[in-house]
Every structure is written in structure tokens, then in C-alpha cells.
Design a protein around this motif. Structure first.
Motif, PDB file in Angstrom:
ATOM      1  N   GLN A 267      37.392 -27.047 -77.793  1.00 43.28           N
ATOM      2  CA  GLN A 267      38.573 -27.794 -77.299  1.00 43.28           C
ATOM      3  C   GLN A 267      39.742 -27.034 -76.912  1.00 43.28           C
ATOM      4  O   GLN A 267      40.210 -27.246 -76.109  1.00 43.28           O
ATOM      5  N   ALA A 268      39.881 -25.497 -77.541  1.00 44.47           N
ATOM      6  CA  ALA A 268      40.744 -24.797 -76.978  1.00 44.47           C
ATOM      7  C   ALA A 268      40.538 -24.401 -75.811  1.00 44.47           C
ATOM      8  O   ALA A 268      41.515 -24.403 -74.511  1.00 44.47           O
ATOM      9  N   GLU A 269      39.348 -24.059 -75.152  1.00 42.75           N
ATOM     10  CA  GLU A 269      39.019 -23.626 -73.781  1.00 42.75           C
ATOM     11  C   GLU A 269      39.209 -24.750 -72.765  1.00 42.75           C
ATOM     12  O   GLU A 269      39.673 -24.424 -71.564  1.00 42.75           O
ATOM     13  N   LEU A 270      38.917 -25.822 -73.169  1.00 43.04           N
ATOM     14  CA  LEU A 270      39.152 -26.914 -72.118  1.00 43.04           C
ATOM     15  C   LEU A 270      40.784 -27.335 -72.220  1.00 43.04           C
ATOM     16  O   LEU A 270      41.157 -27.813 -71.208  1.00 43.04           O
ATOM     17  N   GLY A 271      41.168 -27.245 -73.347  1.00 42.64           N
ATOM     18  CA  GLY A 271      42.736 -27.707 -73.450  1.00 42.64           C
ATOM     19  C   GLY A 271      43.719 -26.633 -72.376  1.00 42.64           C
ATOM     20  O   GLY A 271      44.612 -26.830 -71.904  1.00 42.64           O
ATOM     21  N   THR A 272      43.013 -25.223 -72.589  1.00 39.39           N
ATOM     22  CA  THR A 272      43.580 -24.234 -71.567  1.00 39.39           C
ATOM     23  C   THR A 272      43.466 -24.689 -70.214  1.00 39.39           C
ATOM     24  O   THR A 272      44.447 -24.289 -69.556  1.00 39.39           O
TER      25      THR A 272
END
Length: 382
Positions: free
Chosen positions: A171-176
């Protein structure tokens, strides 16, 4: 001014109820949230101030004053969704109201790790937006993973068939990468939501099984996914089954359902017999061509799936068992599972039980993701 006493959880629950169509008025929200009418009034006032919802028209009266209708404000833009598999990802675009605009498959290697896989998926998103929704803003992203996901955090937890992904905060990787709200869920859960949305509320409690290269499952009860303590429920793939031959499983154990009833297992067994088969698609093609060895193995696999599900049916007493994923296209697989459930379950449990293949088909996961992402994206003020 917004009321600071309104909790973020209550606000999100209200948005989800409106997004799911489970509530369309203040009275519906009071009943669903089980809070005081004054609390609902405060939440609705805050969301109206933010521009996240609209109040318009009047609904049907149930004896008193006709209620005002509440709905989410539909922003301009699209939602990008992707369901990842071992060798392919199905990517698509949804409208803010959850309608699937376009979908395509792209080749990936899940073992290459999140960096390379997300690069391929991101390029597919860009290509689809240019072709289908040029100039439309990207409002949110949803991704479904073929392994256990801590929901709603979006972190992978010990995915046996995803080397190098354990502990990855997808989730964090895609959000970044995209700087928009992101939802990450398990593929079977996303597909179950898509199936439930497609079938409608009359479906009742449903056990959904995604039978493809691997096997996943979940329970939908009262219109909601049952997620368990850490969001990791539904791991039917590692249930031990009798007559499995004690084959080694990717989880390190032996005799798991995955080793006998999944597409990967069937492909491996047929390859051992000298068949020119290496993928789940090859297995399906062989069965469609009525290749005897393939038909026999697939029938046995469906029966063993029925064995694994029988205990769940006896325990949970669902209204429906739905088999999705690539193998659900094979009547022999679904019929064998159905026959074993009738054989192994108590008659009282199967008397009104629906056992059938998915109606949402290969886009079930994308539809479910669109449903999940919609609430998160719409939570932002217009």
C-alpha cells in the motif's frame, strides 16, 4: 466548522455504508451504525461541509416524514485496479461509481519482486488511461495480491507463492509511486466482493473460493467480508485433505489442498505424466480438448476441494458456495466439488444451498477492488 469530536472511524464507516448502497438516509445510518440520531446528524453535517457527500431528493416514507437521500459526491476521474497472479496481472479502470471501463492482461513474474511488478502494472495503468480516459484524473488505486494481506494496512504476510514479498508494504509503495489513495487486499477477498456486488444483496451468506494457479477463499456474511483478527482469514489453500498423497506444499507442509486442487498442482501432475503442460491455462485447454488424463485429474481435484469445503459448510451454514477463478470455467471441476459437498455435508446444510460457478467471471477481482477504492477516493473533499 467541522466537529472535531467525530471520530475518523465513524466518518469512514458512514462513507463505506453510502458507497456500498447499504444506507441512503440518516435513518439508515442510525440503524447501521447503532449510534444516536444526534451523532449521525453530526457526521452528516461534517461530510456535507467537506463536500464528500450530497443531500438531495426525498426517499420513500415508512410512516413518517419522507427522508432526504444521501449519496457520495462522484468526483471526475477514474480508479485504477489490478489483480496480480503468478505470471499475469489483470489491470483495469473503473468509474467512481464502480463501473468497469476497460480491462486487459499483462505478463508479469511475481517472483521478480514488487519493484519490477509495480513498474509493469503502472505502465499498463498509464496506457489504459491514455486509451480509455484521456485527461481524466487518477483518483485512487486498488491492488489484489495472491497471498495473505494484513487489511487495511496493505502489508503482505508470509505469502508462500510470492518469494521476496513477505513484509512488503504494498500500500505504501503504490501510494509513493502514484500519490493517490491506495487499497491493497487479498485476491480472493477482492473477487468475493466483486461477486457479491454483481449478484446483489439477496445472495445471503456466501463462501467464495478462487481456484486458479493457487486457491484462496473467504466468507461474506451480512454483506461484509469476514476478515479475522489480522485480516488474514480465508486461508483454505493450506487445509490438509485426505487422499492428498502427502505432496510437499509451497508453505513447507505436506498434504495441503493446494497440492492437489490448484491449477499449479494439476499442471505439475500432468507434466509428471509426460503431458506438454506447464500452466493452468494449459490444464484448462487439455480439459476442453477432452484429454482423458486431464479430465480425470481435474475431476479428482474438484472432489478434494469439496472435501475441504464440507467442514466449513457444516460449521458456517452459508446460503451459497461460489467457485471463481480460472478453474471455475471447467464444469467438471465445479460439478465434482458440488457432488462431494452433497455427499459430505449434513442434508440440513445443503437443502437450500446454492453451489455454482462465479457469475462475475475473470473481472470479479477488479469489480471488488473498484468497490473498495471508491470509498477511500470519495472520502476526499471534492
Amino acid at each position: 466548522m467541522s466537529d472535531p469530536s467525530i471520530s475518523a472511524t465513524l466518518r469512514d464507516q458512514t462513507l463505506n455504508l453510502l458507497a456500498n448502497g447499504e444506507a441512503t438516509s440518516r435513518a439508515d445510518l442510525v440503524e447501521a451504525l447503532r449510534v444516536a440520531p444526534s451523532t449521525v446528524t453530526g457526521v452528516v453535517r461534517r461530510l456535507l461541509e467537506e463536500g464528500a457527500i450530497l443531500e438531495e431528493g426525498v426517499g420513500r416514507s415508512t410512516g413518517g416524514r419522507r427522508p432526504r437521500i444521501l449519496r457520495l459526491r462522484e468526483p471526475e476521474g477514474v480508479l485504477a485496479v489490478a489483480e496480480l497472479g503468478a505470471r499475469h496481472a489483470r489491470v483495469g479502470l473503473c468509474t467512481p461509481d464502480g463501473r468497469l471501463l476497460a480491462a486487459e492482461e499483462v505478463a508479469i513474474d511475481i517472483a521478480a519482486g514488487p519493484g519490477e511488478v509495480f513498474e509493469v502494472v503502472g505502465a499498463a495503468f498509464t496506457r489504459l488511461r491514455a486509451a480509455t480516459a484521456p485527461g481524466q484524473a487518477l483518483l485512487g488505486i486498488g491492488a489484489a495480491m495472491p497471498g495473505p494481506v494484513e487489511f487495511p494496512r496493505g502489508r503482505l504476510v508470509g505469502p508462500a507463492r510470492m518469494p521476496g514479498w513477505s513484509g512488503v508494504d504494498a500500500q505504501a509503495e503504490l501510494g509513493t509511486r502514484f500519490d493517490v489513495p491506495v487499497v491493497v487486499d487479498n485476491d480472493a477477498k477482492a473477487a468475493a466482493i466483486g461477486e457479491y456486488v454483481t449478484r446483489g444483496r439477496d445472495t445471503g451468506d456466501m463462501i467464495y473460493v478462487k481456484a486458479g494457479t493457487g486457491i484462496g477463499g473467504c466468507l461474506v456474511s451480512g454483506g461484509q467480508i469476514y476478515r479475522g483478527g489480522r485480516g488474514l482469514s480465508g486461508d483454505v489453500t493450506h487445509v490438509r485433505v485426505a487422499d492428498s498423497g502427502e505432496r510437499q506444499c509451497s508453505c513447507g507442509s505436506r498434504g495441503c489442498l493446494e497440492t492437489v486442487a490448484s491449477g499449479a498442482a494439476l499442471a505439475a501432475q500432468l507434466a509428471e505424466q509426460g503431458q506438454p503442460i506447464s500452466t493452468t491455462r494449459d490444464v484448462i485447454a487439455a480439459v476442453v480438448d477432452a484429454e482423458p488424463a486431464a479430465v480425470t485429474l481435474v475431476r479428482r481435484a474438484g472432489g478434494l476441494l469439496g472435501v475441504a469445503l464440507s467442514g466449513l459448510v457444516n460449521f458456517l451454514n452459508p446460503d451459497a458456495v461460489v467457485i471463481g477463478g480460472a478453474l471455475s470455467s471447467l464444469d467438471v471441476y465445479v460439478a465434482a466439488a458440488r457432488g462431494m459437498l452433497y455427499e459430505r455435508c449434513l442434508p440440513s446444510m445443503t437443502q437450500s444451498l446454492s453451489i455454482e460457478a462465479s457469475v462475475a467471471g475473470p473481472d470479479a477481482g477488479l469489480v471488488g477492488l473498484g468497490h473498495l477504492v471508491r470509498a477511500v477516493a470519495d472520502a476526499r473533499p471534492a
